[in-house]
Design an enzyme around this catalytic site. Structure first.
Site, PDB file in Angstrom:
ATOM      1  CB  SER A 192     -32.210   1.569 -23.293  1.00 18.94           C
ATOM      2  OG  SER A 192     -31.536   1.622 -22.054  1.00 18.94           O
ATOM      3  CD  GLN A 248     -26.276  -0.043 -11.300  1.00 23.82           C
ATOM      4  OE1 GLN A 248     -26.250  -0.544 -10.185  1.00 23.82           O
ATOM      5  NE2 GLN A 248     -26.808   1.140 -11.520  1.00 23.82           N
ATOM      6  CE1 TYR A 279     -23.766  -3.943 -20.787  1.00 24.90           C
ATOM      7  CE2 TYR A 279     -24.268  -1.908 -21.932  1.00 24.90           C
ATOM      8  CZ  TYR A 279     -24.619  -2.896 -21.034  1.00 24.90           C
ATOM      9  OH  TYR A 279     -25.832  -2.836 -20.392  1.00 24.90           O
ATOM     10  N   PRO A 280     -19.076  -0.407 -23.087  1.00 26.26           N
ATOM     11  CG  PRO A 280     -17.597   0.383 -24.732  1.00 26.26           C
ATOM     12  CD  PRO A 280     -18.181  -0.889 -24.167  1.00 26.26           C
ATOM     13  CG  MET A 281     -23.582   3.004 -22.237  1.00 25.61           C
ATOM     14  SD  MET A 281     -25.167   2.334 -21.677  1.00 25.61           S
ATOM     15  CE  MET A 281     -26.327   3.372 -22.554  1.00 25.61           C
TER      16      MET A 281
END
Ligand code: 76R
Length: 288
Positions: free
Chosen positions: A255, A217, A177-179
């Site tokens: 986050s 990751q 996923y992008p963030m």
């Protein structure tokens, strides 16, 4: 609206940007497969098309200068995900063109893609390095400063080579996923002092490290390359680990306050050799 950057008294001139080192150029390609057109072909034609594609895709999978991996995606966002690690954007583009030349490519079409580079953020050492240079009376952005910084980055890059140029982790499941980091009017990551960002990233790393044995990751940076700021790739043999890790991280300050997320993609690794059987409707066997 004017944003006031907090005063950083002793270190007023310290640059705001953390040092980063970069490795492989990466491209994610999400593809929808045209099942009905595919099924309309004779079996012998499907076999012929697959046997043209498999050696090309298998060679990419084993490429010593950056691998590719293929995934069967769950859900409606696409059927296949191709992940490519390469030494340059030229190599990535060459890979795209090579795949586009395959007859099989007439049966897949992109739903989306993501371009980024493997990035290691050096928040922790950045603040130490900047301060040490300022204490030595070296002016930020002067020739001497730039030389010291580029020597440091070259050393870091050498030391971190295995993490900058990794093999694609051989786990069964991938989550991508992008963030972004939030840039709202009240909460803006980019106006926080670098020491505070370094502290929060340190805490983030501690949460992450608790999952060290269960998940791999890979963070890729995409500022200037794609629509979000970072891409997150997680690899695990148990997909529940994605949920546990990401849920726990939501409570992590960085986050909870500063993370904005794009779409999530979850897939099963499909070795190139098994692409043919996947396209006949069979789940990939569990090993890469
Ligand atoms: O790379 C390192 O191990 C050093 C510490 C570290 C950095 C610098 C680290 C550790 N990350 C870093 C940078 Mn991360 N990471 C995410 C997400 O879902 C969410 O809430 C966030 C998505 C996950 C799941 C994750 C996992 N990380 C970053 C950055 C760049 C930000 C910047 O520079 O401002 C982002 C966007 C990001 C996001 N991170 C770890 C993990 C895990 C599991 C670790 C520990 C790795 C290990 O030590 O084995």
């Amino acid at each position: 609206m004017a944003t006031t950057r907090p005063v950083q008294s002793a270190a007023a001139e310290i640059p705001a940007v953390p040092l980063t080192v970069e490795g492989y150029s990466t491209l994610h390609q999400m593809m929808r497969f045209r099942w009905s057109a595919w099924r309309g072909l004779r079996e012998s034609e499907r076999k012929e098309i697959v046997s043209e594609a498999v050696p090309v895709m298998a060679a990419m999978e084993q490429n010593a200068h950056g691998q590719s991996a293929f995934f069967s995606l769950l859900g409606h966002k696409g059927d296949l995900m191709f992940l490519h690690f390469r030494e340059s954007f030229d190599d990535l583009n060459r890979t795209e063109l090579q795949l586009a030349k395959l007859r099989l490519s007439e049966y897949w079409e992109p739903t989306t893609s993501y371009l980024s580079v493997i990035e290691l953020g050096l928040y922790d050492s950045t603040t130490k390095i900047y301060k040490a240079l300022v204490e030595r009376g070296i002016e930020p952005h002067s020739a001497e400063w730039n030389r010291e910084i580029s020597e440091t980055l070259a050393r870091q890059k050498e030391a971190m080579r295995p993490r900058l140029f990794p093999a694609i982790p051989a786990h069964r499941y991938a989550c991508f996923y992008p963030m972004d980091r939030r840039r709202g009017e009240d909460q803006n990551w980019y106006t926080l002092p670098i020491e505070e960002r370094a502290r929060q990233m340190g805490e983030h790393g501690l949460v992450g490290r608790r999952y060290a044995g269960e998940v791999r990751q890979i963070i890729t940076g995409s500022i200037g390359f794609d629509d979000w700021e970072w891409g997150v790739d997680l690899f695990a043999d148990n997909p529940l680990v994605f949920k546990k890790l990401i849920y726990e991280m939501r409570f992590d300050h960085v986050s909870a306050v500063y993370a904005l997320f794009g779409q999530f993609y979850v897939g099963l690794r499909c070795p190139a050799e098994q692409i043919g059987s996947l396209l006949e409707g069979e789940l990939p066997a569990s090993s890469v």
